[in-house]
Design a protein around this motif. Structure first.
Motif, PDB file in Angstrom:
ATOM      1  N   PHE A  99     100.322  36.976  38.400  1.00 34.84           N
ATOM      2  CA  PHE A  99      99.111  37.643  37.908  1.00 34.84           C
ATOM      3  C   PHE A  99      99.108  37.618  36.387  1.00 34.84           C
ATOM      4  CE2 PHE A  99     100.034  39.437  42.072  1.00 34.84           C
ATOM      5  CZ  PHE A  99      98.809  39.289  42.704  1.00 34.84           C
TER       6      PHE A  99
ATOM      7  N   TYR B 147     104.119  39.137  37.048  1.00 43.08           N
ATOM      8  CA  TYR B 147     102.947  39.563  36.272  1.00 43.08           C
ATOM      9  C   TYR B 147     103.165  39.152  34.832  1.00 43.08           C
ATOM     10  CZ  TYR B 147      99.496  43.060  34.553  1.00 43.08           C
ATOM     11  OH  TYR B 147      98.447  43.715  33.976  1.00 43.08           O
TER      12      TYR B 147
ATOM     13  N   HIS C  60      94.402  43.560  37.341  1.00 46.23           N
ATOM     14  CA  HIS C  60      94.395  42.653  38.492  1.00 46.23           C
ATOM     15  C   HIS C  60      94.800  43.398  39.761  1.00 46.23           C
ATOM     16  CE1 HIS C  60      94.601  38.609  36.120  1.00 46.23           C
ATOM     17  NE2 HIS C  60      93.426  39.187  36.095  1.00 46.23           N
TER      18      HIS C  60
END
Ligand code: DSN
Length: 440
Positions: free
Chosen positions: A178, A205, A187
Motif C-alpha cells: 500500500f 505499507y 488506504h
C-alpha cells in the motif's frame, strides 16, 4: 581555476538559499530541517563507516555512532509504535528494495497502487502491462518483480476494495504494498490485508509521504491495520534529513530478513550523519508533532478550499479535499486560456511559488503525458513548519488566481510573494527555532 569552481559553487548555493527565502515552497515530498538536525548532518559522522548492526560493526571507532543509532531505533519504535526499527536505509527507495528482498523471491509477484494514479516509481514494473511502455520501475527492474496494479477508484482517489480484492485473489502475489506518492486519503489496509493473507501474501505499507502524520497520530495506523512492515523516508511530512527506515512489529524471523536485506544486501555504509539528524527530528516530533502535523492537515484542507473559492478545481470536494498534507488540482480546462500542469508549474516558478506538475489518474485516457499533465500536486508540510496557518493559505490561493486566472505576469507578482515570504523565515516545531534559509 579550481578555486574559481569552489567560489562558483558557493555562490550558487548562496543564490539557491536567497531564492528559497523569497519563495513559497509547496512540493509535497519536501520539508525543512531544524538547526539541531542540520548541525548533526554536518558533523564528523559523515566521514565514518559503521557497516553492520550497533555493537557488531565491521569497523572500529563506532562507540558514539552506535549509541546514536540505538537512540534513533528506540525513538523510531516509540514514535511509530513499532517493536523493531531498522534506521539504516539511506532513502525510501532503498527501504523498499530491502523490503522486496525480505518479502519476495526474485521475479516473484507483487501488487501495488497504479503508477498513473499516484503509485511510486519504486513500486513499478519494468514494462507497463496496460501500454507495453518501458517505465523501468524499481520493483520490476531491480528485483525482476512481476507487478500487477490494485484497482483504483478515480472519483474517490483511493483503492477500490472489491475490485482490488478480486485482483489479489486472481493474481496471488507474494506481496501487497500500500501507499504512494499521491496520497490524499488512508488506504483500505485493514480490508485488503485480510484478502492478501487469504492468498498467503505479505502486506506492507510505503508511508514515505505520510510517515510524519502517522507518527503524530493522524491519517491511519498501518501496523495495526494489517501491514507487517512500514517503509518510509524521513524528509516529507516527517521533517528530517534525507534518509529511510523500515518498521515492523516482528516476528524475529522477519526482522532478521530485513536486517540482512539492509546490510549486506542493500547498503555498505548508511550515512551516519543522517541517522543522527533523524534521531534529533524524532525527538522534535515526539514533542511538537501532534500540533505540527495537525496544522499541516488543517492547512491542506484550507488551501484546497481557498483554491476552490478562487476558481480552481481541487479533487475530491465531496470528501473535504484531503486527509493528508496534499492537495491535487485538476488544471484541465485551462489549456486554452493558460496551459496545463507544466505550463502552470513554470509560470508559478517565475513568481517563486514552487509546485510540481502531476498526472491525474485519467490523463493517459485523455492522451496527456507526464511532460504536461492535467494536474498539480501541492503539499503543506514545509510552509507549516515555517509557521503558516489557514489564513495564509488564502493568500497563496490569491497568488495562484492572479497568475493563472487573471494572467498577470508572474514577474510582477514575485515581489508580493517575496514580501509575504518574509513573514515565514523561521523553522518552528523544534527546541531552538532556526533561520530557515541562512547560509554561512
Ligand atoms: N518522487 C517523490 C515524490 O515527489 O513523491 C518521492 O520519492
Amino acid at each position: 581555476m579550481s578555486k574559481q569552481i569552489v567560489d562558483k559553487i558557493n555562490n550558487l548555493i548562496k543564490q539557491h538559499h536567497e531564492f528559497f527565502s523569497r519563495a513559497i515552497p509547496l512540493i509535497a515530498s519536501e520539508n525543512i530541517t531544524s538547526k539541531a538536525c542540520r548541525m548533526a548532518t554536518i558533523c564528523d559522522f559523515q566521514h565514518r563507516y559503521a557497516e553492520g548492526w550497533p555493537g557488531k560493526r565491521v569497523y572500529a571507532g563506532c562507540e558514539y555512532l552506535d549509541q546514536v543509532e540505538l537512540i534513533c531505533q528506540d525513538l523510531a519504535q516509540k514514535y511509530w509504535r513499532a517493536s523493531f526499527a531498522d534506521v539504516r536505509p539511506i532513502s525510501g527507495v532503498v527501504a523498499n528494495l530491502a523490503l522486496y528482498t525480505a518479502m519476495t523471491t526474485p521475479k516473484g509477484k507483487m501488487m501495488a497502487m497504479p503508477i498513473p494514479s499516484g503509485g511510486h516509481i519504486s513500486h513499478a514494473p519494468k514494462i507497463a502491462k496496460q501500454t507495453g511502455k518501458e517505465i523501468n520501475g524499481t520493483a520490476g527492474t531491480v528485483r525482476g518483480l512481476d507487478v500487477e496494479y490494485l484497482a483504483f477508484d478515480q472519483k474517490e482517489m483511493n483503492l477500490n476494495i472489491d475490485e482490488s480484492a478480486k485482483r489479489i485473489r486472481a493474481f496471488k502475489p507474494e506481496l501487497v504494498l500500500f501507499g504512494g506518492s499521491v496520497f490524499l486519503f488512508p488506504h483500505p489496509v485493514k480490508e485488503l490485508s485480510a484478502v492478501a493473507k487469504e492468498v498467503g501474501a505479505h502486506v506492507a505499507y510505503d508511508g514515505a509521504h505520510v510517515a510524519g502524520l502517522i507518527g503524530s497520530g493522524y491519517f491511519q495506523d498501518p501496523l495495526r491495520e494489517g501491514a507487517e512492515a512500514f517503509t518510509l523516508s524521513t524528509h516529507k511530512t516527517f521533517p528530517g534529513p534525507q534518509h529511510g527506515c523500515i518498521l515492523t512489529n516482528g516476528p524475529d524471523e522477519l526482522n532478521e530478513k530485513v536486517k540482512s536485506a539492509c546490510f549486506p544486501s542493500m547498503l555498505s555504509n548508511h550515512h551516519l550523519h543522517n541517522v543522527a539528524g533523524f534521531a534529533i527530528t524524532l525527538a522534535e516530533m515526539m514533542e511538537f508533532g501532534k500540533v505540527y502535523h495537525g496544522q499541516v492537515i488543517k492547512n491542506a484542507k484550507a488551501l484546497a478550499a481557498a483554491l476552490a473559492a478562487a476558481g480552481f478545481k481541487p479533487l475530491c470536494e465531496h470528501k473535504g479535499y484531503t486527509a493528508s498534507h496534499q492537495v491535487v488540482l485538476d488544471v484541465t480546462g485551462l489549456e486554452k486560456t493558460f496551459g496545463l500542469g507544466a505550463d502552470i508549474e513554470k509560470a508559478l516558478e517565475k513568481a517563486a511559488i514552487i509546485v510540481n506538475r502531476n498526472l491525474l489518474p485519467w490523463d493517459a485516457k485523455e492522451k496527456r503525458e507526464y511532460t504536461n499533465p492535467g494536474g498539480l500536486r501541492l503539499g503543506t508540510s514545509e510552509v507549516t513548519r515555517l509557521g503558516m496557518k489557514e489564513s495564509d493559505m488564502k493568500v497563496i490561493a490569491d497568488f495562484f488566481k492572479k497568475i493563472i486566472i487573471d494572467k498577470k505576469d508572474p514577474k510582477t507578482i514575485a515581489p508580493d510573494v517575496a514580501e509575504f515570504a518574509k513573514n515565514f523565515q523561521t523553522v518552528k516545531f523544534c527546541f531552538e527555532e532556526t533561520k530557515a534559509f541562512q547560509w554561512y
